[in-house]
Design an enzyme around this catalytic site. Structure first.
Site, PDB file in Angstrom:
ATOM      1  N   LEU A   1       0.819  -1.213   0.000  1.00 12.06           N
ATOM      2  CA  LEU A   1       0.000   0.000   0.000  1.00 12.06           C
ATOM      3  C   LEU A   1       0.856   1.269   0.000  1.00 12.06           C
ATOM      4  O   LEU A   1       0.341   2.372   0.093  1.00 12.06           O
ATOM      5  CB  LEU A   1      -0.957   0.000   1.205  1.00 12.06           C
ATOM      6  CG  LEU A   1      -1.968  -1.158   1.207  1.00 12.06           C
ATOM      7  CD1 LEU A   1      -2.864  -1.077   2.434  1.00 12.06           C
ATOM      8  CD2 LEU A   1      -2.822  -1.155  -0.062  1.00 12.06           C
TER       9      LEU A   1
ATOM     10  N   TYR B   1      18.882   4.667   7.406  1.00 11.14           N
ATOM     11  CA  TYR B   1      18.263   4.094   6.205  1.00 11.14           C
ATOM     12  C   TYR B   1      19.353   3.594   5.248  1.00 11.14           C
ATOM     13  O   TYR B   1      19.285   2.473   4.735  1.00 11.14           O
ATOM     14  CB  TYR B   1      17.398   5.168   5.539  1.00 11.14           C
ATOM     15  CG  TYR B   1      16.746   4.773   4.243  1.00 11.14           C
ATOM     16  CD1 TYR B   1      15.810   3.753   4.195  1.00 11.14           C
ATOM     17  CD2 TYR B   1      17.043   5.457   3.065  1.00 11.14           C
ATOM     18  CE1 TYR B   1      15.195   3.414   2.999  1.00 11.14           C
ATOM     19  CE2 TYR B   1      16.417   5.131   1.869  1.00 11.14           C
ATOM     20  CZ  TYR B   1      15.501   4.108   1.839  1.00 11.14           C
ATOM     21  OH  TYR B   1      14.888   3.781   0.661  1.00 11.14           O
TER      22      TYR B   1
ATOM     23  N   ILE C   1      11.437   8.553  -6.211  1.00 12.87           N
ATOM     24  CA  ILE C   1      10.390   8.144  -7.157  1.00 12.87           C
ATOM     25  C   ILE C   1       9.256   9.165  -7.133  1.00 12.87           C
ATOM     26  O   ILE C   1       8.747   9.517  -6.070  1.00 12.87           O
ATOM     27  CB  ILE C   1       9.836   6.746  -6.800  1.00 12.87           C
ATOM     28  CG1 ILE C   1      10.957   5.694  -6.798  1.00 12.87           C
ATOM     29  CG2 ILE C   1       8.707   6.346  -7.743  1.00 12.87           C
ATOM     30  CD1 ILE C   1      11.447   5.257  -8.162  1.00 12.87           C
TER      31      ILE C   1
HETATM   32  N1  SER Z   1      13.153   8.217  -1.763  1.00 16.72           N
HETATM   33  C1  SER Z   1      13.973   7.713  -0.700  1.00 16.72           C
HETATM   34  C2  SER Z   1      14.086   8.655   0.420  1.00 16.72           C
HETATM   35  O1  SER Z   1      14.045   9.846   0.166  1.00 16.72           O
HETATM   36  C3  SER Z   1      15.344   7.378  -1.218  1.00 16.72           C
HETATM   37  O2  SER Z   1      15.423   6.045  -1.472  1.00 16.72           O
HETATM   38  O3  SER Z   1      14.237   8.254   1.531  1.00 16.72           O
END
Ligand code: SER
Length: 319
Positions: A10, A142, A172
């Site tokens: 989702l 991350y 994205i």
């Molecule tokens: N779009 C992601 C982020 O900004 C990068 O992988 O955390």
């Protein structure tokens, strides 16, 4: 790919991957799963939905067995900015969740797609034309989980023969579902605010260049890699892919072509700016192009045009 499970279905990518894979392989072959419950509006789009918390291996096992899953798109993850706010949770979800998926894939012989990210690079990585193989010393939780994930997936491939594959996704951009907790999220928010209010306050500095990709290219990258001839894959986890590299100033300029009175302001968020500053300006994706024929269809111009057209309909605004 016969029976496919999507975790984190989702989320921003998952909610579009469901439809993309459904059209290609049959709606009944795609099992969407998430820890959130399925919104009413998605019932027509989703063939089958199952609740899965990836931290609970048993929940994954039972769905894998029930539907005889052979391919997993493991998208459940905590992104960069959300990760800095709760590093312990980011580690748990991104690492323990992936470990559970890989263990099950080992036992049930599933192929696994795991997205890595531009976040797998850090301040000591070459910023321009960032090579496929280079220094990976990220300084965000991350990023740490993404590098660990890449190595873990490679390990399961070489040690157990699990068909693990992945790409290093840039930011994205999409109009269907909003991203959540990322540093590149500005590049989506800006379109909503431009169409609704004709102004946007950006949390990154005007000149911060980052790799970006429009959703149709992102879906194509994930699926083409999973369909690629394995004998051609010199790398597995994970391939650099990119489509466009721009900064907030350039994106604002492109949007102004459609909304001439659009006003862009800047109120830099130090945490997200530091994350963005630690990432590359532009990746070199030659390896993906050579090994499995990767090429993007959308650049900044084409993406902006399509985003504005689609969001005008979604938000029911005219500009
Ligand atoms: N779009 C992601 C982020 O900004 C990068 O992988 O955390």
């Amino acid at each position: 790919m016969k029976n496919i499970l999507i975790t984190g279905a989702l989320g921003q990518i998952g909610s579009e991957l469901i439809t993309f894979l459904g059209k290609r392989y049959g709606k009944e072959k795609v099992i969407a799963s998430d820890i959130k419950s399925m919104p009413e509006g998605m019932i027509n789009q989703i063939g089958i939905f199952e609740y899965i918390d990836c931290l609970d291996a048993q929940e994954i096992y039972s769905v894998i067995k029930k539907y005889r899953i052979d391919t997993i798109f493991h998208l459940a993850a905590v992104l960069s900015s959300a990760g800095e706010k709760n590093p312990q949770l980011a580690w748990k979800v991104n690492i323990n969740g992936l470990y559970n998926v890989l263990e099950i894939a080992r036992e049930y012989k599933c192929a696994v797609f795991t997205p890595s990210s531009i976040a797998a690079f850090g301040p000591s990585t070459p910023k321009d034309n960032t090579p496929q193989e280079t220094i990976q010393r990220p300084n965000t939780i991350y990023g740490l989980t993404k590098v660990t994930g890449e190595l873990l997936c490679d390990y399961y491939y070489s040690k157990y023969g699990v068909d693990t594959r992945g790409v290093r996704f840039p930011g994205i951009i999409s109009y269907a579902a909003l991203p959540g907790g990322g540093t590149t999220d500005y590049a989506v928010e800006i379109f909503y605010d431009a169409l609704k209010y004709k102004k946007y306050t950006c949390f990154l500095d005007k000149n911060t260049s980052l790799d970006m990709m429009y959703m149709p290219d992102g879906l194509k990258a994930a699926v083409n890699l999973m369909e690629a001839d394995p004998s051609r894959l010199k790398h597995r986890n994970a391939y650099n892919v990119t489509a466009e590299s721009f900064n907030p100033g350039q994106l604002s300029g492109e949007i102004k072509k459609y909304i001439p009175d659009f006003e862009m302001n800047y109120d830099v968020d130090p945490m997200r700016q530091a994350i963005a500053d630690s990432w590359p300006n532009r990746l070199d994706d030659t390896a993906a192009r050579e090994d499995w024929g990767w090429f993007p269809d959308y650049d900044l111009k084409a993406m902006t045009k399509d985003m504005i057209e689609k969001l005008k309909v979604k938000l029911q605004v005219s500009v």
